[in-house]
Scaffold this active site. Structure first.
Site, PDB file in Angstrom:
ATOM      1  NE  ARG A   1      -4.173  -1.866   1.901  1.00  0.00           N
ATOM      2  CZ  ARG A   1      -5.099  -2.198   2.765  1.00  0.00           C
ATOM      3  NH1 ARG A   1      -5.037  -1.759   4.008  1.00  0.00           N
ATOM      4  NH2 ARG A   1      -6.114  -2.955   2.409  1.00  0.00           N
TER       5      ARG A   1
ATOM      6  CE  LYS B   1     -22.610 -13.395   6.221  1.00  0.00           C
ATOM      7  NZ  LYS B   1     -21.279 -13.579   6.789  1.00  0.00           N
TER       8      LYS B   1
ATOM      9  N   GLY C   1     -10.094  -7.400  -1.595  1.00  0.00           N
ATOM     10  CA  GLY C   1     -10.391  -8.475  -0.650  1.00  0.00           C
ATOM     11  C   GLY C   1      -9.799  -9.817  -1.016  1.00  0.00           C
TER      12      GLY C   1
END
Length: 399
Positions: A38, A199, A356
């Site tokens: 980063r 999910k 992610g």
């Protein structure tokens, strides 16, 4: 939301004090940075500002100190690494908007760089406190947002300061907005989206929004079993969100009505239980997705599904992928995710991986260099795919 935003190249930075929001929320262990990705990602923007004579005031958060001063979350280690990368000292402030920060900001010379202490040490940061926004802005003439990973948060240092300063984007945000914005607003077709992860509830609005835009929607990972259950299939002990079965039926009907091809895994890798620990060796078998045995749990897509998904990607001109196809942290259950990563790597399409776990999978599996764009923000890229306005982008000046 207008994605055509002014960047650092559209404004005069020479001699100006520039407050630049970066994402230096790096992983650490025993007081050392374990990945400086980063920090490296922010370097083009910082170097541009330095080379063009700006007085650079960097700010970022690290971790979740929740308004408390936690020494283990100090950005001092980031300042040290930045100094190495820049080949010059990065001045470290001992506070955020206190006397030390303000004195050091006032004393900056053209081309010098300083870093404020962890902005989340301030209680008002996550509340977008107007007073903190004003204090931050008071040190600078111009605001640059280069932290896409926090662009979905309306915080003082990501959006609030733009109420008081001209605001533009850095190279990292410009790339994110340019590539992802174009892919969603005016994609080259066929446009294929691949969604995975555990999910359905995490991606309700993403599915709904993408069905308005894509030609093919591929669904894998744990969320696929709620769709399979909605089709009336026996999914054994697989993860199912029973409250979302009707929603899945609605989405399948919507896909049909819009002529969108909705692909679910035709076969599934199953085991007796979720691996514990995550990388444990477990016996697995592959079964058809409409005949998962009672008591068995689906943990990855099978070879037939992988091949079908590969073919769909092969003909695409734009591909967006968010979420793994299975428990990819376990080598036995990573084949489906690997197959999708391989499909994107082999494709000539514009390929975008939304932060992610899918980004981590591409890095781990060695495909990162073959993807057009891997997003630096998991939550931000997901909200982008939902079609939501990102406060840290919306506050920037339009071109």
């Amino acid at each position: 939301m207008n994605y055509n935003k002014k960047s650092i190249e559209d404004v005069e930075v020479a001699g100006k004090r520039v407050l630049c929001r970066c994402d230096f929320n790096v992983p650490t262990k025993d007081g050392k940075i374990t990945s400086d990705k980063r920090i490296v990602a922010a370097m083009p923007t910082i170097e541009y500002l330095v080379n063009h004579g700006a007085k650079v005031i960097l700010c970022s958060h690290m971790g979740k100190p929740k308004g408390e001063w936690k020494p283990e979350l100090s950005l001092k280690i980031v300042a040290d690494r930045l100094s190495q990368l820049l080949g010059k000292e990065v001045i470290m402030a001992s506070d955020v908007v206190g006397e030390d920060a303000k004195a050091k900001a006032a004393a900056l010379k053209d081309g010098e760089v300083m870093l404020l202490e962890n902005v989340r040490y301030m209680k008002g940061e996550t509340k977008n406190d107007p007073e903190l926004s004003r204090e931050l802005a008071s040190m600078a003439d111009l605001f640059v947002n280069d932290a896409f990973g926090t662009a979905h948060r309306a915080h003082s240092s990501t959006a609030g300061v733009a109420d008081h300063l001209p605001a533009v984007c850095g190279y990292l945000v410009q790339k994110e907005v340019g590539i992802m914005g174009k892919a969603l607003a005016a994609p080259e077709r066929p446009f294929v989206a691949i969604l995975g992860g555990a999910k359905v509830s995490d991606k309700l609005n993403v599915i709904n929004n993408l069905l308005e835009k894509v030609d093919t929607l591929i669904i894998g990972g744990g969320m696929a079993f709620t769709f399979l259950a909605a089709k009336g299939y026996n999914v054994g002990a697989s993860l199912v969100d029973n409250e979302k079965i009707d929603y899945c039926k609605e989405m399948m009907a919507k896909a049909e009505a819009k002529g969108v091809k909705l692909l679910l895994p035709v076969d599934t890798v199953v085991a007796d239980s979720f691996p514990n620990p995550i990388d444990a060796e477990i016996p697995v078998e592959t079964v058809m997705s409409d005949a998962i045995p009672q008591g068995k749990m689906g943990l990855d897509i099978g070879e037939k599904a992988s091949a079908e998904f590969y073919e769909a990607v092969k003909t695409a001109k734009t591909v967006v992928w968010n979420g793994p196809m299975g428990v990819f942290e376990n080598p036995i259950l990573s084949k489906g995710t690997k197959a999708v990563a391989q499909a994107l790597a082999d494709s000539s399409a514009v390929t975008i991986v939304g932060g992610g776990d899918s980004a981590a999978a591409c890095e781990q599996l060695g495909f990162a260099s073959q993807i057009t764009h891997i997003s630096t923000g998991g939550g931000a890229s997901l909200e982008f795919l939902e079609g939501l306005t990102l406060p840290g982008i919306a506050c920037l000046q339009d071109k």
